[in-house]
Design a protein around this motif. Sequence first.
Motif, PDB file in Angstrom:
ATOM      1  N   ILE A 113       0.844  -1.193   0.000  1.00  0.00           N
ATOM      2  CA  ILE A 113       0.000   0.000   0.000  1.00  0.00           C
ATOM      3  C   ILE A 113       0.882   1.247   0.000  1.00  0.00           C
ATOM      4  N   GLY A 114       1.883   1.277   0.874  1.00  0.00           N
ATOM      5  CA  GLY A 114       2.800   2.404   0.956  1.00  0.00           C
ATOM      6  C   GLY A 114       2.214   3.586   1.698  1.00  0.00           C
ATOM      7  N   ALA A 115       3.088   4.376   2.291  1.00  0.00           N
ATOM      8  CA  ALA A 115       2.633   5.594   2.984  1.00  0.00           C
ATOM      9  C   ALA A 115       1.911   6.523   2.028  1.00  0.00           C
ATOM     10  N   ASP A 116       2.296   6.489   0.744  1.00  0.00           N
ATOM     11  CA  ASP A 116       1.655   7.342  -0.253  1.00  0.00           C
ATOM     12  C   ASP A 116       0.207   6.933  -0.496  1.00  0.00           C
ATOM     13  N   GLY A 117      -0.144   5.689  -0.154  1.00  0.00           N
ATOM     14  CA  GLY A 117      -1.515   5.224  -0.332  1.00  0.00           C
ATOM     15  C   GLY A 117      -2.495   5.872   0.635  1.00  0.00           C
ATOM     16  N   GLY A 118      -1.970   6.486   1.682  1.00  0.00           N
ATOM     17  CA  GLY A 118      -2.817   7.197   2.627  1.00  0.00           C
ATOM     18  C   GLY A 118      -3.117   6.395   3.877  1.00  0.00           C
ATOM     19  N   VAL A 119      -3.416   7.130   4.923  1.00  0.00           N
ATOM     20  CA  VAL A 119      -3.677   6.529   6.233  1.00  0.00           C
ATOM     21  C   VAL A 119      -4.905   5.622   6.187  1.00  0.00           C
ATOM     22  N   ASP A 120      -5.958   6.096   5.568  1.00  0.00           N
ATOM     23  CA  ASP A 120      -7.197   5.305   5.522  1.00  0.00           C
ATOM     24  C   ASP A 120      -6.964   3.951   4.864  1.00  0.00           C
ATOM     25  N   ARG A 121      -6.311   3.981   3.704  1.00  0.00           N
ATOM     26  CA  ARG A 121      -6.127   2.736   2.951  1.00  0.00           C
ATOM     27  C   ARG A 121      -5.222   1.765   3.705  1.00  0.00           C
ATOM     28  N   LEU A 122      -4.203   2.289   4.368  1.00  0.00           N
ATOM     29  CA  LEU A 122      -3.315   1.422   5.145  1.00  0.00           C
ATOM     30  C   LEU A 122      -4.066   0.756   6.293  1.00  0.00           C
ATOM     31  N   LEU A 123      -4.846   1.529   7.010  1.00  0.00           N
ATOM     32  CA  LEU A 123      -5.562   0.961   8.158  1.00  0.00           C
ATOM     33  C   LEU A 123      -6.672   0.005   7.722  1.00  0.00           C
ATOM     34  N   ILE A 124      -7.312   0.300   6.603  1.00  0.00           N
ATOM     35  CA  ILE A 124      -8.320  -0.633   6.081  1.00  0.00           C
ATOM     36  C   ILE A 124      -7.644  -1.953   5.707  1.00  0.00           C
ATOM     37  N   ALA A 125      -6.462  -1.861   5.078  1.00  0.00           N
ATOM     38  CA  ALA A 125      -5.716  -3.066   4.733  1.00  0.00           C
ATOM     39  C   ALA A 125      -5.303  -3.832   5.986  1.00  0.00           C
ATOM     40  N   ALA A 126      -4.902  -3.097   7.028  1.00  0.00           N
ATOM     41  CA  ALA A 126      -4.539  -3.751   8.289  1.00  0.00           C
ATOM     42  C   ALA A 126      -5.742  -4.460   8.899  1.00  0.00           C
ATOM     43  N   ARG A 127      -6.899  -3.839   8.810  1.00  0.00           N
ATOM     44  CA  ARG A 127      -8.124  -4.457   9.341  1.00  0.00           C
ATOM     45  C   ARG A 127      -8.509  -5.689   8.531  1.00  0.00           C
ATOM     46  N   ASP A 128      -8.404  -5.591   7.202  1.00  0.00           N
ATOM     47  CA  ASP A 128      -8.860  -6.681   6.347  1.00  0.00           C
ATOM     48  C   ASP A 128      -7.863  -7.840   6.294  1.00  0.00           C
ATOM     49  N   ALA A 129      -6.568  -7.524   6.198  1.00  0.00           N
ATOM     50  CA  ALA A 129      -5.549  -8.563   6.010  1.00  0.00           C
ATOM     51  C   ALA A 129      -4.969  -9.079   7.315  1.00  0.00           C
ATOM     52  N   ARG A 130      -5.098  -8.308   8.387  1.00  0.00           N
ATOM     53  CA  ARG A 130      -4.529  -8.654   9.684  1.00  0.00           C
ATOM     54  C   ARG A 130      -3.072  -9.124   9.522  1.00  0.00           C
ATOM     55  N   PRO A 131      -2.196  -8.234   9.005  1.00  0.00           N
ATOM     56  CA  PRO A 131      -0.803  -8.617   8.765  1.00  0.00           C
ATOM     57  C   PRO A 131      -0.086  -8.931  10.067  1.00  0.00           C
ATOM     58  N   ARG A 132       0.807  -9.887  10.017  1.00  0.00           N
ATOM     59  CA  ARG A 132       1.614 -10.184  11.206  1.00  0.00           C
ATOM     60  C   ARG A 132       2.653  -9.088  11.440  1.00  0.00           C
ATOM     61  N   CYS A 133       3.110  -8.444  10.351  1.00  0.00           N
ATOM     62  CA  CYS A 133       4.169  -7.445  10.452  1.00  0.00           C
ATOM     63  C   CYS A 133       3.795  -6.179   9.680  1.00  0.00           C
ATOM     64  N   ILE A 134       4.311  -5.058  10.155  1.00  0.00           N
ATOM     65  CA  ILE A 134       4.212  -3.788   9.439  1.00  0.00           C
ATOM     66  C   ILE A 134       5.612  -3.193   9.363  1.00  0.00           C
ATOM     67  N   VAL A 135       5.968  -2.641   8.208  1.00  0.00           N
ATOM     68  CA  VAL A 135       7.235  -1.930   8.055  1.00  0.00           C
ATOM     69  C   VAL A 135       6.931  -0.464   7.736  1.00  0.00           C
ATOM     70  N   GLY A 136       7.688   0.459   8.344  1.00  0.00           N
ATOM     71  CA  GLY A 136       7.461   1.877   8.095  1.00  0.00           C
ATOM     72  C   GLY A 136       8.326   2.738   8.997  1.00  0.00           C
ATOM     73  N   THR A 137       8.193   4.051   8.851  1.00  0.00           N
ATOM     74  CA  THR A 137       8.931   4.959   9.721  1.00  0.00           C
ATOM     75  C   THR A 137       8.255   4.996  11.094  1.00  0.00           C
ATOM     76  N   PRO A 138       9.023   5.169  12.165  1.00  0.00           N
ATOM     77  CA  PRO A 138       8.441   5.061  13.513  1.00  0.00           C
ATOM     78  C   PRO A 138       7.360   6.090  13.810  1.00  0.00           C
ATOM     79  N   ASN A 139       7.585   7.344  13.429  1.00  0.00           N
ATOM     80  CA  ASN A 139       6.586   8.373  13.741  1.00  0.00           C
ATOM     81  C   ASN A 139       5.287   8.138  12.973  1.00  0.00           C
ATOM     82  N   PHE A 140       5.404   7.654  11.732  1.00  0.00           N
ATOM     83  CA  PHE A 140       4.203   7.388  10.951  1.00  0.00           C
ATOM     84  C   PHE A 140       3.422   6.211  11.522  1.00  0.00           C
ATOM     85  N   LEU A 141       4.108   5.147  11.928  1.00  0.00           N
ATOM     86  CA  LEU A 141       3.405   3.998  12.501  1.00  0.00           C
ATOM     87  C   LEU A 141       2.746   4.364  13.826  1.00  0.00           C
ATOM     88  N   LEU A 142       3.384   5.235  14.584  1.00  0.00           N
ATOM     89  CA  LEU A 142       2.767   5.689  15.831  1.00  0.00           C
ATOM     90  C   LEU A 142       1.510   6.500  15.538  1.00  0.00           C
TER      91      LEU A 142
END
Length: 452
Positions: free
Chosen positions: A169-198
């Motif tokens: 998805i990428g940070a460029d995909g937007g916060v909404d799309r990332l969180l929707i993907a996290a809700r739907d896919a329930r990934p075991r891992c996330i990679v990203g910058t620390p402040n953005f993930l927080l």
Amino acid sequence: MNAPPQAPFHPNEARPWPELQALQLQLLHGQLRYLAQRSTFYQRKLAAAGIAPEAIRSLADLRRIPFTTKQELRESLQAEPLLGLHRAADPADIVQVQASSGTTGSPAYVGLTAADREHWAEMTARGLYACGIRRGDTVLHAFSMSKGFVGGIPIWQGITRIGAVDLPIGADGGVDRLLIAARDARPRCIVGTPNFLLYLATVAPDLVGRRATELGVQRLVVGGEPGGGIPAIRQGLQEHWGALCCEVMGGTDLGCVYWAEAEDQRGMYFVAPEFILAELVDPGTGDPVEWKEGATGELVYTSLQRQASPVLRFRSGDHVVVTAMGGPGGRTTPAIRCFGRTDDMLIVRGVNLFPSAVQDIVSAMKPLVGGVVRVLADFEGHTTQDNLKLLVERAPGADASTDAQVAAQVEARVRNALAVKADVRMVRHGFFDAPGAQKVALTLRKAPEFDR
């Protein structure tokens, strides 16, 4: 009962140190011969220093070669766009080009041959594996996927080399799309910058109706900016996500990831000893510093098998402390924490100071403050005789009536910890842009427009 540490991704990460050094010397000789034949930049540099490649007979002899600086590489790129005079491979053999963030001007471009690309993917896979990503895992990709940044395609290449599934998805995909993907896919891992993930974790309840701890994430892999090694930010990430946080570090000129944290959480281990030779030097004198626990210095790198854009004794500007020598799973390489960069360092009334140290202090003062801080360096160069100017966001729901009292507490904490006087201006919560695709810049060179 805890499971025993797993072996590293590749046996070289646990190879006895004398054997690794012998291998590095052999590879160094090959790289020096290659540079002498193929790199206009290093042909000139070595000739100017009066050094022949065959004169380097030991790893200690490497110190006779002058450093390569970022400014030299910038000038090389300007002299011969796109990849500079230090390009050492035939243009027809280059299959991928990556770019730095370009925050101080044009991006710095580096080329990869097919072999270089394989080595980058291998190093990145080793690092992500050290952080806990495993075959079959679903990994939500929250680094920027655009602009040629090394956190994009190269991270994807490392994830897939492990055999994990990248959800790009990428940070460029937007916060909404990332969180929707996290809700739907329930990934075991996330990679990203620390402040953005927080930030993602704090807005999850509003955007997908669930706390981040309910999304099934078990491992956070962070890098690209200060934060992963800052205790308060790390604690916030782990509490908000209910997941273990591991940090990685690399650089556009050498590779995507070559330092990575393992399960012991003692620091980032070096995972690429046959691809990169790492030295530790005194940042002031350039003298070598012995690799041992507790040592501090600046990292200097030499490519060992690079074809397209090799570098020799490249001063990274990363200032680190050695936190371990060897670790879990039989690792034999050093581990580090990075506490600042030469480019970011300020000298305030004679005191050397890294903005990341200020962030560490202010982040630890939550909930008195919001935890977001910027250093206002509105002066020429990196030196000032004025007090340190800080802009600190208020705590959520706080108003201006408590500003003077809170500012005084921040100033006292900074003075006690860093031995500098600070002038703190409080700003509303959310004054600074939320983290996103761009790295968080802790230093501002120009005062923002303040709310009236």
